[in-house]
Design an enzyme around this catalytic site. Structure first.
Site, PDB file in Angstrom:
ATOM      1  N   SER A 126       0.845  -1.180   0.000  1.00  0.00           N
ATOM      2  CA  SER A 126       0.000   0.000   0.000  1.00  0.00           C
ATOM      3  C   SER A 126       0.888   1.239   0.000  1.00  0.00           C
ATOM      4  CB  SER A 126      -0.897   0.001   1.247  1.00  0.00           C
ATOM      5  OG  SER A 126      -1.668   1.167   1.296  1.00  0.00           O
ATOM      6  N   GLY A 127       0.623   2.161  -0.938  1.00  0.00           N
ATOM      7  CA  GLY A 127       1.426   3.379  -1.028  1.00  0.00           C
ATOM      8  C   GLY A 127       2.575   3.276  -2.009  1.00  0.00           C
ATOM      9  N   THR A 131      -2.163   1.809  -7.851  1.00  0.00           N
ATOM     10  CA  THR A 131      -3.357   2.423  -8.438  1.00  0.00           C
ATOM     11  C   THR A 131      -2.969   3.466  -9.477  1.00  0.00           C
ATOM     12  OG1 THR A 131      -4.565   2.063  -6.365  1.00  0.00           O
ATOM     13  CG2 THR A 131      -5.487   3.664  -7.900  1.00  0.00           C
ATOM     14  N   ASN A 176      -0.993   5.232   3.206  1.00  0.00           N
ATOM     15  CA  ASN A 176      -1.402   5.781   1.905  1.00  0.00           C
ATOM     16  C   ASN A 176      -2.748   6.458   2.072  1.00  0.00           C
ATOM     17  OD1 ASN A 176      -1.958   6.279  -0.768  1.00  0.00           O
ATOM     18  ND2 ASN A 176      -2.047   4.134  -1.391  1.00  0.00           N
ATOM     19  N   SER A 179      -5.525   4.360  -0.439  1.00  0.00           N
ATOM     20  CA  SER A 179      -5.132   2.951  -0.510  1.00  0.00           C
ATOM     21  C   SER A 179      -6.288   2.089  -1.023  1.00  0.00           C
ATOM     22  CB  SER A 179      -4.704   2.468   0.878  1.00  0.00           C
ATOM     23  OG  SER A 179      -4.419   1.095   0.858  1.00  0.00           O
ATOM     24  N   SER A 180      -6.012   1.273  -2.046  1.00  0.00           N
ATOM     25  CA  SER A 180      -7.023   0.323  -2.547  1.00  0.00           C
ATOM     26  C   SER A 180      -7.199  -0.789  -1.515  1.00  0.00           C
ATOM     27  CB  SER A 180      -6.573  -0.282  -3.877  1.00  0.00           C
ATOM     28  OG  SER A 180      -6.456   0.698  -4.860  1.00  0.00           O
ATOM     29  N   GLY A 403       0.235  -6.518  -2.434  1.00  0.00           N
ATOM     30  CA  GLY A 403       1.468  -7.292  -2.339  1.00  0.00           C
ATOM     31  C   GLY A 403       1.530  -8.072  -1.033  1.00  0.00           C
ATOM     32  N   GLU A 405       2.141  -9.100   2.606  1.00  0.00           N
ATOM     33  CA  GLU A 405       2.045  -8.235   3.782  1.00  0.00           C
ATOM     34  C   GLU A 405       2.503  -8.966   5.038  1.00  0.00           C
ATOM     35  OE1 GLU A 405      -1.611  -5.166   2.693  1.00  0.00           O
ATOM     36  OE2 GLU A 405      -1.828  -6.551   4.360  1.00  0.00           O
TER      37      GLU A 405
END
Length: 984
Positions: A126-127, A131, A176, A179-180, A403, A405
């Site tokens: 994330s970040g 996206t 983020n 973040s998605s 990804g 985690e």
């Protein structure tokens, strides 16, 4: 002519070293643009060093073969313009520097030429920029693909589906601001001309838990805040909502409803515009926002306990709004939130819930509603993107997925995410090996098997039928009787306990055991070890909500884990049928700072993205391969036989060229259409020789050009130079005279200023005073206090005394602010607890001063508190968070017999524990007070009323009396009731 431009041995000996070094300087500064060309390709340090060099030069893209590594720059770079798009359009993949557009264009070109399907897999933390990468690829296709006015609508819908999905599926997290919180696979469909004509979206594992809970510093999904901030007054009135997000339980847990970097009002306008273009009707939009509002109303429902201990809803205002917005019957809603159905043979019985279970049921309904609504939204968008033409299409798929985690606490969602990454890593390695093998066979080069870590063993551990973790999870969830976290863990230890990649506290060695909790298990993934918190599982995995057709179905529902496994299997099948491209996104630092490269954080991501393994597989054979024509065209000047023109077949020209350069047999292979070079150093030496050759040719051409200038031209230039010199000398003389005049005036001005320095500020002393101020401030800059205890301050001139005093105050405030900001969260908690200790004990109890330097701990047991508590005790109090554990001596009120016990403090109660038994539970709400003596005897008395539930006052002796009493009065919020009495 050709031979005149060749290097002689003397020229090489005289100039070779300097020019070689000059050619290497550029490469040393910006690194190599393909990691395959690294000499130390197995070295993680060399990998990071190359990535750092490129990032510091704003070169955020690097290849590993055809895989693209992208590092988030956290700033706008001028590399995404329309001109850049046109530059990469239709160009051979390796002709231009690495770029997102090169990946997109290569997939598009091969699809059009070979009429096969492609996918681009984008993954990372994330970040890391997943996206944004997906958006940039869509924009590239929107600009560069052929289109018509009719197709423009499809293109607009493809682009505008993003803000809608982001509003409902993205949220602010600690890492983020956008973040998605779901995985997304989008197929872009192209017709035979290469024009985009439609699309289809699949979504995976929307983070439903975010609807009901957010960590500190995080927000719920964007749409809730956009609706409240941007919705007009009439709409909010119809939905029964107020504009202030602080009014809603589901929006205030993260304590950051307003975020500086997010403009909810503007985003609302974009989403509303997107709805109209994506073909949502006003009725669709009305129903959609009605559901969003009903989730907020659900969160505000509060339960109370009736005389039988059952949950009831006294304030029915929120239920009424939900009933209106969802069209559901009021009594059915109330029953769903306060009762559960129990199947007994052929009958169904309604069983009342207690307050805790009612809150859980409320949250489960909210999550189910939002999850189903998101699925409906994706299907609705798919309807607008669908192409009605039945002719065959080719597609490019974009997979934007989370990804690998590893968090402090890894729940069921991290388990699914990491399982997904195991499968995708397996796919990546297999498809890379397959592509390598096919190219070798096509070129007639012998294929040498490449050893690599096959993570199929880990995938089987998770997904194997009847034996894998998911199958065991299904059995536990769906079997009769009460399934618990411990029973699930015991089943795992029984069935997969001998697996090399599975560990629990019971199965671990002495060293590892300390880092695993009683109810946790650890998997050894391809990217590293991850410990999963088992007590999240059985609460999260049973499916919450069913379609109407499911209500009459007597079959057991699939668990969320099985649903995810099945959808992942379908995704892998989709990807296996397509040609792959890969983009790995990396986050360079946690603070979103441009130019900052955090080695530890990036090393962590390089490992979890499997980049070193991919590089090792890619480099196992030959580091570089190039078509004969391109290789010969670039390096032909290095051989007399090929320069300036080679008239035979390109393969023969390359063979002649490399023999002249001196390639050794083990350094290369010649295929049918390409040359394969094994070592990067071979290529670097060739490239450096080429660079030297190029510069030498240029210098010789320049020398020849100078010889063409005749004497007449020389004389003309000489006269012009003499005239220019005279003008220049005059200009220098005038400048010197002007400078002397200025110096005289300045000296006079400052002498006059010194004479009048004690007068109020006026034209006569202004410049002198300003200079004095400047010198004082410059000197002060180097003599500022270093910390809040440093009271030294530079003595100011009289005219600056008031300013100096003000600056001293500002400086001290800044030092204090800096000190406060430097405090860690743990240190702040310590100081807050010490403040309470001071208020209660300062000047009242012996030993207080000695306790000031001793930090308070979260537990006084030998290890982590939960690890040393008996699992049965944990099972009894699992609904509460343990805050503090300490050994105590409990004295009976009659006879004062001493007994060893543990005092366990949770967020709502204190427990006196003996081994596996809870001897006494003291709810904080029943506390009448806390007493301790002024002596250092460690005695504390907890005053509670004597009734059916409580046995009266509790007398304890604690070694850490200040720590224990402080934590107890903070948790119980009874600071004012603590008394220090004289004597025993």
């Amino acid at each position: 002519m050709g031979s005149s431009f060749l290097l002689t041995k003397e020229e090489v000996d005289e100039n070779g070293d300097a020019n070689m070094e000059g050619a290497l300087i550029a490469r040393d500064k910006v690194g190599v643009q393909d990691f395959v060309l690294l000499d130390s390709h197995t070295s993680e340090a060399a990998f990071l060093n190359n990535l750092r060099k490129r990032y510091q030069e704003n070169l955020i893209y690097t290849y590993i073969g055809s895989l693209l590594v992208s590092v988030n720059p956290y700033q706008e770079l001028d590399i995404y313009t329309v001109s850049q798009m046109k530059l990469y359009r239709g160009v051979n993949f390796f002709e231009l520097p690495p770029h997102l557009y090169a990946i997109a264009d290569n997939a598009y070109r091969v699809m059009c030429n070979e009429y096969n399907n492609h996918f681009i897999l984008i993954s990372g933390e994330s970040g890391a920029g997943k996206t944004e990468a997906s958006k940039k690829i869509l924009q590239y296709y929107a600009v560069t693909c052929p289109t018509t006015e009719q197709l423009q609508t499809v293109r607009d819908r493809l682009l505008l589906s993003n803000p809608v999905l982001e509003a409902f599926g993205n949220a602010k997290t600690l890492r983020n601001d956008n973040s998605s919180r779901f995985g997304k696979y989008m197929d872009i469909q192209f017709d035979f001309k290469g024009a985009p004509v439609g699309g289809h979206i699949l979504s995976y594992l929307i983070e439903k838990s975010r609807v009901v809970h957010q960590n500190h510093g995080e927000r719920n999904f964007h749409i809730f805040y956009q609706l409240l901030e941007g919705g007009d007054k009439d709409l909010l009135c119809w939905l029964g909502l107020e504009r202030n997000p602080q009014k809603y339980t589901y929006l205030i847990q993260g304590r950051c409803a307003k975020v500086f970097s997010i403009n909810d009002k503007n985003d609302w306008k974009i989403v509303r515009k997107a709805f109209s273009i994506i073909d949502f009707t006003e009725k669709d939009i009305e129903h959609l926002f009605g559901i969003v509002a009903s989730v907020l109303h659900l969160g505000n429902i509060q339960f109370e306990e009736d005389s039988n201990g059952h949950a009831i809803i006294r304030d029915g205002s929120q239920i009424k709004w939900i009933s209106k917005l969802l069209g559901a019957h009021l009594s059915i809603l109330q029953e769903a939130l306060t009762h559960r159905k129990i199947e007994a043979r052929s009958e169904e019985v309604l069983s009342p819930l207690n307050v805790d279970l009612a809150f859980y049921a409320r949250d489960a309904v909210a999550k189910a509603i939002y999850g189903r609504t998101f699925t409906w939204l994706v299907n609705k968008i798919n309807g607008s993107l669908a192409n009605k033409d039945s002719t065959q299409k080719t597609v490019i798929g974009l997979l934007d997925i989370y990804g690998f985690e590893v968090l402090d606490t890894n729940s069921f969602e991290q388990f699914c995410i990491n399982y997904c990454n195991e499968k995708l890593q397996q796919l990546l390695i297999e498809m890379t090996l397959k592509a390598e093998q096919e190219e070798y066979e096509l070129e007639g080069i012998e294929w040498e098997p490449i050893p690599y870590f096959n993570n199929k063993i880990i995938c089987d551990l998770v997904e194997q039928k009847h034996k894998g973790i998911i199958s065991i999870l299904d059995e536990e969830c769906l079997r009769p009787g009460e399934a618990t976290d411990l029973s699930f863990l015991e089943k795992l230890e029984e069935k997969v306990g001998d697996h090399a990649h599975f560990v629990t506290r019971k199965l671990a060695d002495q060293k590892t055991r300390k880092s695993i909790d009683w109810v946790d298990f650890r998997l050894l993934h391809y990217a590293g070890e991850v410990t999963y918190c088992d007590n999240f599982y059985l609460l999260l995995i049973i499916r919450d909500c069913f379609l109407l057709s499911e209500l009459d179905n007597r079959r057991r529902p699939e668990t969320v884990a099985t649903q995810f496994k099945n959808s992942l299997t379908s995704l892998i099948e989709i990807l296996m049928s397509k040609e792959p491209s890969y983009i790995r996104c990396i986050k360079p630092n946690e603070n979103k700072e441009p130019g900052k490269f955090d080695d530890f954080l990036i090393r962590h991501q390089v490992k979890y993205l499997g980049l070193m393994e991919h590089l090792r597989v890619r480099r196992a054979g030959f580091a570089y391969r190039r078509k004969y024509e391109l290789f010969l065209q670039r390096y032909k000047s290095l051989c007399p036989a090929t320069w300036p023109h080679w008239h035979g077949p390109a393969a023969e020209g390359v063979e002649r060229l490399i023999k002249h350069i001196g390639y050794k047999p083990e350094e290369y292979k010649l295929g049918r259409t390409k040359i394969f070079i094994r070592f990067p150093k071979t290529l670097f030496a060739t490239e450096d020789a080429f660079e030297y050759r190029k510069h030498l040719l240029i210098s010789r051409l320049q020398a020849k050009y100078k010889g063409f200038l005749g004497k007449r031209a020389y004389q003309k230039k000489r006269k012009a130079a003499i005239k220019l010199e005279a003008c220049w000398r005059g200009a220098l003389a005038r400048r010197a005279a002007k400078k002397r005049t200025w110096a005289v005036q300045t000296i006079r001005k400052f002498i006059n200023g010194f004479i009048n320095r004690k007068k109020p500020l006026c034209p006569e002393n202004r410049d002198f005073v300003r200079l004095s101020q400047y010198h004082y401030l410059m000197k002060l800059r180097d003599h500022l206090p270093k910390n809040v205890l440093d009271k030294s301050w530079l003595q100011p001139p009289s005219i600056l005394e008031e300013t100096s005093e003000m600056l001293q105050k500002i400086c001290m405030r800044n030092l204090v602010r800096k000190y406060c900001r430097g405090l860690t969260a743990e240190r702040k908690v310590q100081l807050q607890q010490k403040v309470v200790t001071s208020a209660v004990f300062s000047g009242k109890k012996e030993g207080y001063l000695e306790s000031l330097s001793q930090p308070f701990l979260e537990t006084r047991l030998s290890e982590f508190s939960k690890n040393d508590l008996n699992p049965k005790v944990l099972q009894l109090i699992r609904g509460e968070i343990i805050k503090y554990v300490t050994p105590v001596i409990k004295y009976d009120r009659n006879g004062f017999k001493a007994r060893e016990r543990l005092l366990v403090l949770t967020q709502s109660s204190a427990y006196v524990v003996e081994m596996a038994k809870i001897k006494q539970k003291i709810e904080y709400s029943t506390l009448k007070g806390i007493s301790t003596s002024n002596l250092s005897d460690g005695i504390v008395v907890i005053h509670v009323p004597e009734d059916n539930k409580q046995k009266g006052d509790v007398i304890l002796q604690c070694e850490h009396i200040f720590e224990t009493v402080t934590k107890l009065c903070i948790l119980a919020n009874k600071q004012s009731l603590v008394k220090v009495v004289k004597g025993r």
